[in-house]
Design an enzyme around this catalytic site. Structure first.
Site, PDB file in Angstrom:
ATOM      1  N   TYR A   1      35.100  32.298 -54.555  1.00  0.00           N
ATOM      2  CA  TYR A   1      36.519  32.495 -54.245  1.00  0.00           C
ATOM      3  C   TYR A   1      37.335  31.213 -54.387  1.00  0.00           C
ATOM      4  O   TYR A   1      38.543  31.226 -54.153  1.00  0.00           O
ATOM      5  CB  TYR A   1      36.671  33.046 -52.822  1.00  0.00           C
ATOM      6  CG  TYR A   1      36.276  34.503 -52.693  1.00  0.00           C
ATOM      7  CD1 TYR A   1      35.228  35.025 -53.436  1.00  0.00           C
ATOM      8  CD2 TYR A   1      36.934  35.349 -51.816  1.00  0.00           C
ATOM      9  CE1 TYR A   1      34.853  36.342 -53.308  1.00  0.00           C
ATOM     10  CE2 TYR A   1      36.564  36.680 -51.687  1.00  0.00           C
ATOM     11  CZ  TYR A   1      35.516  37.173 -52.436  1.00  0.00           C
ATOM     12  OH  TYR A   1      35.138  38.480 -52.308  1.00  0.00           O
TER      13      TYR A   1
ATOM     14  N   LYS B   1      21.246  33.896 -50.465  1.00  0.00           N
ATOM     15  CA  LYS B   1      20.458  34.382 -51.603  1.00  0.00           C
ATOM     16  C   LYS B   1      19.736  33.194 -52.224  1.00  0.00           C
ATOM     17  O   LYS B   1      19.707  32.993 -53.440  1.00  0.00           O
ATOM     18  CB  LYS B   1      21.379  35.067 -52.619  1.00  0.00           C
ATOM     19  CG  LYS B   1      20.641  35.828 -53.723  1.00  0.00           C
ATOM     20  CD  LYS B   1      19.887  37.045 -53.218  1.00  0.00           C
ATOM     21  CE  LYS B   1      19.253  37.804 -54.385  1.00  0.00           C
ATOM     22  NZ  LYS B   1      18.388  38.907 -53.922  1.00  0.00           N
TER      23      LYS B   1
ATOM     24  N   ASP C   1      20.722  40.907 -49.643  1.00  0.00           N
ATOM     25  CA  ASP C   1      20.471  42.318 -49.933  1.00  0.00           C
ATOM     26  C   ASP C   1      19.677  42.976 -48.808  1.00  0.00           C
ATOM     27  O   ASP C   1      19.935  44.141 -48.448  1.00  0.00           O
ATOM     28  CB  ASP C   1      19.781  42.494 -51.287  1.00  0.00           C
ATOM     29  CG  ASP C   1      18.705  41.467 -51.567  1.00  0.00           C
ATOM     30  OD1 ASP C   1      18.922  40.290 -51.255  1.00  0.00           O
ATOM     31  OD2 ASP C   1      17.656  41.833 -52.126  1.00  0.00           O
TER      32      ASP C   1
ATOM     33  N   ASP D   1      32.648  38.582 -47.340  1.00  0.00           N
ATOM     34  CA  ASP D   1      33.652  39.567 -47.718  1.00  0.00           C
ATOM     35  C   ASP D   1      33.027  40.954 -47.808  1.00  0.00           C
ATOM     36  O   ASP D   1      33.564  41.940 -47.286  1.00  0.00           O
ATOM     37  CB  ASP D   1      34.270  39.162 -49.064  1.00  0.00           C
ATOM     38  CG  ASP D   1      35.509  39.970 -49.407  1.00  0.00           C
ATOM     39  OD1 ASP D   1      36.018  40.708 -48.546  1.00  0.00           O
ATOM     40  OD2 ASP D   1      35.982  39.857 -50.554  1.00  0.00           O
TER      41      ASP D   1
END
Length: 330
Positions: A123, A170, A202, A226
């Site tokens: 972002y 991740k 995940d 987000d």
């Protein structure tokens, strides 16, 4: 007296912010609202949805609350939220996720908090074209940003009697960028006497759907925050009831996190719960804990009673009727 910048926003924004103002004023807290326009209605005149006077007002007053603002998709202008976060260094996005009795959802007894880093990651908006072939976005993760968001998460947990912090990442794939976040998270965690663990993003998404009650405070980089904060909103009734705050060292902007819903604007049917809950966060930020609790208790009573709920909550009440019901309980 407090002076707070009020940004009504687009679509249903002016309606729900009007309700929020009435509810806050019913608590007796003395707030002067400095209203400033932003969004679609100012683009033609200022060639931006967020003119400099909006930033100037927030810098002067230190605290703002805003309704939803539409950002054109895929072209034109940078997101208003991204612009505010970067200009004011609002490095924390805080999203409490709490279930209410009386609001239909698949889960009960959920009370968790998403702490999302707010200024970098994908972002940061660092993108460029690769000829006509493709486009590239750069994922920016820095140690100082990781340190301060993790510090905020652990301090928040301590200050609010939370039992556990979970870091989301991740790092199994993005070993350098998310690896930096994970290593920094563990360094910060080692300084606090509070339980902590970490989870691949995940797996976090799956586990939040299976057993959301297992989580307390969750801290993560921008993109994951987000996505997971919206996922968690869906567990307790949707974005229409969830509050949000963007917090930095000097400034704080509280907001309804749902969209501007132009299709139902000016029909007196919008649900103002999200921005009213955001005002609860704002009042606590200002130190007005009793007033915040009054609104929270009133909302709980309205939901339990179930007679004056808006259409999206399964009722038939108009925005005005729902607002008046909250004020009655206050």
């Amino acid at each position: 007296m407090y002076t707070v910048t009020l940004i009504p926003g687009d679509g249903i924004g002016p309606e729900v912010t009007k309700s929020m103002v009435k509810v806050v004023e019913a608590t007796g807290v003395n707030i002067k609202w400095e209203e400033v326009k932003a969004g679609q209605e100012v683009i033609e005149e200022y060639n931006t949805p967020i003119p400099t006077y909006v930033i100037d007002s927030i810098k002067k007053n230190k605290v703002a609350i805003k309704g939803p603002i539409t950002t054109p998709i895929g072209k034109g202008f940078k997101s208003v939220n991204v612009t505010l976060r970067q200009n004011l260094d609002l490095y924390v996005n805080l999203r409490p996720i709490k279930s209410f009795k009386g609001i239909k959802s698949r889960y009960e007894n959920i009370d968790l908090v998403i702490v999302r880093e707010n200024t970098e990651d994908l972002y940061a908006g660092i993108e460029h074209k690769i000829g006509d072939y493709g486009a590239e976005s750069i994922k920016l993760i820095t140690k100082p940003a990781c340190e301060r968001i993790c510090e905020f998460a652990f301090k928040y947990a301590m200050d609010n009697n939370r039992k556990k912090v979970t870091g989301v990442h991740k790092a199994n794939i993005m070993k350098l960028s998310d690896g930096l976040f994970l290593n920094t998270y563990r360094e910060v965690a080692s300084k606090y006497n509070i339980e902590y663990d970490d989870l691949i993003v995940d797996a976090a998404a799956m586990n939040l759907v299976l057993n959301p009650q297992n989580y307390d405070v969750m801290v993560m980089p921008n993109l994951y925050g987000d996505i997971l904060s919206d996922l968690c909103a869906g567990l307790v009734g949707g974005l229409g009831i969830i509050p949000g705050a963007n917090i930095g060292k000097e400034y704080a902007v509280f907001e309804a996190v749902h969209g501007s819903a132009p299709q139902i604007a000016n029909q007196n049917i919008a649900n103002p719960t999200a921005i009213i809950q955001s005002s609860v966060m704002m009042l606590r930020y200002l130190g007005e804990y009793d007033a915040a609790k009054k609104i929270e208790n009133a909302l709980e009573q309205v939901f339990l009673n179930g007679k004056n709920l808006t259409i999206d909550l399964g009722g038939r009440a108009l925005t005005k009727e729902f607002t008046e019901e909250i004020i009655k309980y206050i």
